[in-house]
Scaffold this motif. Sequence first.
Motif, PDB file in Angstrom:
ATOM      1  N   UNK A   1      89.529  27.341  79.760  1.00  0.00           N
ATOM      2  CA  UNK A   1      90.515  26.274  79.642  1.00  0.00           C
ATOM      3  C   UNK A   1      90.017  25.149  78.759  1.00  0.00           C
ATOM      4  N   UNK A   2      90.934  24.509  78.029  1.00  0.00           N
ATOM      5  CA  UNK A   2      90.538  23.424  77.129  1.00  0.00           C
ATOM      6  C   UNK A   2      89.903  22.260  77.880  1.00  0.00           C
ATOM      7  N   UNK A   3      90.307  22.055  79.110  1.00  0.00           N
ATOM      8  CA  UNK A   3      89.771  20.953  79.911  1.00  0.00           C
ATOM      9  C   UNK A   3      88.310  21.177  80.292  1.00  0.00           C
ATOM     10  N   UNK A   4      87.810  22.388  80.073  1.00  0.00           N
ATOM     11  CA  UNK A   4      86.445  22.735  80.472  1.00  0.00           C
ATOM     12  C   UNK A   4      85.395  22.396  79.426  1.00  0.00           C
ATOM     13  N   UNK A   5      85.809  21.890  78.262  1.00  0.00           N
ATOM     14  CA  UNK A   5      84.847  21.551  77.206  1.00  0.00           C
ATOM     15  C   UNK A   5      83.741  20.663  77.763  1.00  0.00           C
ATOM     16  N   UNK A   6      82.477  20.997  77.528  1.00  0.00           N
ATOM     17  CA  UNK A   6      81.388  20.165  78.050  1.00  0.00           C
ATOM     18  C   UNK A   6      81.512  18.698  77.683  1.00  0.00           C
ATOM     19  N   UNK A   7      81.933  18.392  76.443  1.00  0.00           N
ATOM     20  CA  UNK A   7      82.049  16.989  76.034  1.00  0.00           C
ATOM     21  C   UNK A   7      83.047  16.236  76.888  1.00  0.00           C
ATOM     22  N   UNK A   8      84.100  16.910  77.355  1.00  0.00           N
ATOM     23  CA  UNK A   8      85.058  16.282  78.259  1.00  0.00           C
ATOM     24  C   UNK A   8      84.469  16.133  79.659  1.00  0.00           C
ATOM     25  N   UNK A   9      83.764  17.158  80.098  1.00  0.00           N
ATOM     26  CA  UNK A   9      83.208  17.119  81.448  1.00  0.00           C
ATOM     27  C   UNK A   9      82.035  16.145  81.570  1.00  0.00           C
ATOM     28  N   UNK A  10      81.304  15.914  80.488  1.00  0.00           N
ATOM     29  CA  UNK A  10      80.274  14.873  80.540  1.00  0.00           C
ATOM     30  C   UNK A  10      80.905  13.520  80.857  1.00  0.00           C
ATOM     31  N   UNK A  11      82.022  13.224  80.204  1.00  0.00           N
ATOM     32  CA  UNK A  11      82.711  11.950  80.428  1.00  0.00           C
ATOM     33  C   UNK A  11      83.293  11.891  81.831  1.00  0.00           C
TER      34      UNK A  11
ATOM     35  N   UNK B   1      80.649  24.715  71.659  1.00  0.00           N
ATOM     36  CA  UNK B   1      80.876  26.049  71.094  1.00  0.00           C
ATOM     37  C   UNK B   1      82.272  26.129  70.451  1.00  0.00           C
ATOM     38  N   UNK B   2      82.523  27.241  69.771  1.00  0.00           N
ATOM     39  CA  UNK B   2      83.827  27.486  69.156  1.00  0.00           C
ATOM     40  C   UNK B   2      84.904  27.663  70.223  1.00  0.00           C
ATOM     41  N   UNK B   3      86.062  27.046  69.976  1.00  0.00           N
ATOM     42  CA  UNK B   3      87.213  27.346  70.820  1.00  0.00           C
ATOM     43  C   UNK B   3      87.686  26.254  71.735  1.00  0.00           C
ATOM     44  N   UNK B   4      87.070  25.085  71.718  1.00  0.00           N
ATOM     45  CA  UNK B   4      87.522  23.997  72.585  1.00  0.00           C
ATOM     46  C   UNK B   4      88.288  22.917  71.835  1.00  0.00           C
ATOM     47  N   UNK B   5      88.680  23.193  70.596  1.00  0.00           N
ATOM     48  CA  UNK B   5      89.638  22.316  69.937  1.00  0.00           C
ATOM     49  C   UNK B   5      91.034  22.694  70.417  1.00  0.00           C
ATOM     50  N   UNK B   6      91.952  21.744  70.400  1.00  0.00           N
ATOM     51  CA  UNK B   6      93.274  21.921  70.998  1.00  0.00           C
ATOM     52  C   UNK B   6      93.978  23.169  70.465  1.00  0.00           C
ATOM     53  N   UNK B   7      94.450  23.998  71.394  1.00  0.00           N
ATOM     54  CA  UNK B   7      95.216  25.178  71.046  1.00  0.00           C
ATOM     55  C   UNK B   7      94.408  26.415  70.756  1.00  0.00           C
ATOM     56  N   UNK B   8      93.105  26.337  70.841  1.00  0.00           N
ATOM     57  CA  UNK B   8      92.261  27.487  70.539  1.00  0.00           C
ATOM     58  C   UNK B   8      91.754  28.144  71.821  1.00  0.00           C
ATOM     59  N   UNK B   9      91.020  29.247  71.675  1.00  0.00           N
ATOM     60  CA  UNK B   9      90.429  29.967  72.801  1.00  0.00           C
ATOM     61  C   UNK B   9      88.938  30.146  72.543  1.00  0.00           C
ATOM     62  N   UNK B  10      88.083  29.847  73.514  1.00  0.00           N
ATOM     63  CA  UNK B  10      86.643  30.003  73.308  1.00  0.00           C
ATOM     64  C   UNK B  10      86.249  31.446  73.001  1.00  0.00           C
TER      65      UNK B  10
END
Length: 405
Positions: A117-127, A152-161
């Motif tokens: 899920x996009x919400x799982x990006x580490x940069x978001x979860x750090x915040x 990693x690849x895939x955490x920009x909006x609309x993409x898949x890791x």
Amino acid sequence: MRRSVVAGLIGFATLAAAVLSPAAVSATPAKAAAPADFYQAPSPLPAGEPGTIIRTQPATVVATALTATATTVMYHSRNAQNADIAVTGTVFTPTLPWLGAGSRPWVDLAVGTQGLGQQCAPSKQFVDGTEQELEPVEALLAKGWGVVVSDYEGYTTGSTPTYVAGVSEAHTVLDMARAAASIPGTGVSAATPWATMGYSQGGGASGWAASLAPSYAADLRLITDVSGGVPADVRNVAESLDGSAIGEGLQLYALIGLQQAYPGQFPLDDSLSAAGKATEASLKTQCVVQTLASYPFKKFSDYSTGATIQQFDAQPGVASVYAQNNLITRPAPTVPVLQYHAALDEIIPIGQARALNRAWCTAGVRTVFTVVPGDHIAGETTGLPAAVSWLTDRFAGRPTPTTCA
């Protein structure tokens, strides 16, 4: 993942044990105002070499606020086909002066499994304060080292890791280090000593980064690598998870990630039933804790049109992609490596990790392989002190031990 969080969300220890767990051409970050959605990549992408910053924004990470400033970045990298992509991540710049000899060391930390899920990006979860890799980040910052973490690849909006796709992971990790040179205050330069480090999926990514660094990022002064719980042979790992208590979701993560990384070569969708495609769509919205709790004792055949995982994996295109993502057969690192694995790892088979170590020993890598106590998730925590000690010694230039015969 922090065990208290996992235990509360999953409810029992068995589930908790499964968490897998001078190239930047611009001297300063881009000045253009960020869009409302920072993670929406520009289309088309602006021109940029790997590691060039696209945009940045300050980040508030409460757990590290006393030791570092945090910056969320979007930067150029390359996917498995070497096409230009936008990737996000976090730069942790220590707030205290470096009092050690030489340039401040930096660690390129590759994270473990987050979820698709996009919400799982580490940069978001750090915040948000929910990121499972806060423990090693804090330990590294406590040594006065800088830290970078790619999403990693895939955490920009609309993409898949592109989960567990080794070449993509290596590129995004190495380009994260390059990107740090363009962040004001980091002091990162061509003289900066770097280490790659990771556990579980992150151990695979850090190992891949160390393997490809001489050919892809020779400008980085890579000193050493620490790779724990390495999924070196992803086919072996995927097949071992079939029907396990908590592994089917992770198996499907891997298949979805490889299909995303190798479009037209890895025909997962063609092999899924209607129920399987619905499950795939659901997995793409989940973070790892939800996934681990949702698919106990399931097999690939429960989601396919009838094929077992072994039958699916035997298809020529699928087997070819697996072969391209087998770290054991790739060039060995040219730097010393600490590789460790949990004694009771029930997620990533220790046998294939030992095979990786044997291959690296044969190739002349000065490496130590060690077995640490516990199951998969415990292995990251029990292995962390030795990992930090190894990095301390390598950055200090002390003689490197080896367990190779």
